[in-house]
Design a protein around this motif. Structure first.
Motif, mmCIF file in Angstrom:
data_model
loop_
_atom_site.group_PDB
_atom_site.id
_atom_site.type_symbol
_atom_site.label_atom_id
_atom_site.label_comp_id
_atom_site.label_asym_id
_atom_site.label_seq_id
_atom_site.Cartn_x
_atom_site.Cartn_y
_atom_site.Cartn_z
ATOM 1 N N GLU A 26 0.661 -1.294 -0.138
ATOM 2 C CA GLU A 26 0.577 0.028 -0.167
ATOM 3 C C GLU A 26 0.968 1.268 -0.060
ATOM 4 O O GLU A 26 0.692 2.310 -0.363
ATOM 5 C CB GLU A 26 -1.131 -0.020 1.719
ATOM 6 C CG GLU A 26 -2.931 -1.039 0.686
ATOM 7 C CD GLU A 26 -2.905 -1.013 2.320
ATOM 8 O OE1 GLU A 26 -4.125 -1.602 1.879
ATOM 9 O OE2 GLU A 26 -2.578 -0.405 3.010
ATOM 10 N N THR A 33 -3.246 -3.643 -7.174
ATOM 11 C CA THR A 33 -4.129 -4.094 -6.125
ATOM 12 C C THR A 33 -4.409 -5.384 -6.414
ATOM 13 O O THR A 33 -4.757 -6.470 -5.784
ATOM 14 C CB THR A 33 -5.242 -3.491 -7.160
ATOM 15 O OG1 THR A 33 -5.504 -3.959 -8.471
ATOM 16 C CG2 THR A 33 -6.027 -2.411 -7.446
ATOM 17 N N VAL A 36 -2.432 -6.283 -3.081
ATOM 18 C CA VAL A 36 -2.548 -5.713 -2.061
ATOM 19 C C VAL A 36 -4.142 -7.067 -1.869
ATOM 20 O O VAL A 36 -3.837 -7.664 -0.742
ATOM 21 C CB VAL A 36 -3.669 -4.693 -2.142
ATOM 22 C CG1 VAL A 36 -4.071 -4.530 -0.896
ATOM 23 C CG2 VAL A 36 -2.109 -3.783 -2.210
ATOM 24 N N LEU A 66 -11.422 -5.172 -4.738
ATOM 25 C CA LEU A 66 -10.119 -4.782 -5.180
ATOM 26 C C LEU A 66 -10.158 -5.336 -6.835
ATOM 27 O O LEU A 66 -9.707 -4.594 -7.515
ATOM 28 C CB LEU A 66 -8.765 -5.131 -4.543
ATOM 29 C CG LEU A 66 -8.799 -3.799 -3.779
ATOM 30 C CD1 LEU A 66 -7.747 -4.669 -2.722
ATOM 31 C CD2 LEU A 66 -7.895 -2.539 -3.625
ATOM 32 N N ARG A 70 -10.538 -3.976 -11.442
ATOM 33 C CA ARG A 70 -9.816 -4.055 -12.634
ATOM 34 C C ARG A 70 -9.831 -4.488 -13.798
ATOM 35 O O ARG A 70 -10.749 -5.458 -14.627
ATOM 36 C CB ARG A 70 -8.523 -5.329 -11.739
ATOM 37 C CG ARG A 70 -7.427 -5.585 -11.068
ATOM 38 C CD ARG A 70 -6.767 -6.784 -10.359
ATOM 39 N NE ARG A 70 -5.905 -6.177 -11.160
ATOM 40 C CZ ARG A 70 -4.289 -6.821 -11.214
ATOM 41 N NH1 ARG A 70 -3.946 -7.340 -10.563
ATOM 42 N NH2 ARG A 70 -3.690 -6.496 -12.268
#
Length: 86
Positions: A26, A33, A36, A66, A70
């Motif tokens: 982060e 992403t 993460v 997340l 994408r």
């Protein structure tokens, strides 16, 4: 290290490793992403191992959000995350 700790069921250690990796992702590369989300799923699995199901679900939902954002969508990762939540 998080995966290894998860494998031997040292869930507190796994959470520490995944959280450290998540913090680094982060801070250093928040646009990644997928990385993460991967660490969130690791935390989810460790929380589930500790029977902390609400916290596990929260991590899985963040990861799913997340992954769904994408472009192009990675349907396999989304399906894996949904399976983790089941």
């Amino acid at each position: 290290m998080g995966n290894a700790s998860l494998g031997i069921k040292t869930f507190d250690s796994a959470i520490e490793y995944y959280q450290h990796a998540l913090d680094l992702c982060e801070q250093k590369n928040p646009v990644n992403t997928a990385a993460v989300a991967t660490n969130l799923i690791g935390i989810c699995n460790a929380r589930r191992g500790q029977h902390e199901l609400q916290q596990a679900l929260e991590c899985a939902l963040k990861a799913l959000e997340l992954l769904e954002s994408r472009r192009p969508r990675d349907e396999k990762s989304i399906a894996t995350t949904l399976a983790t939540m089941a």
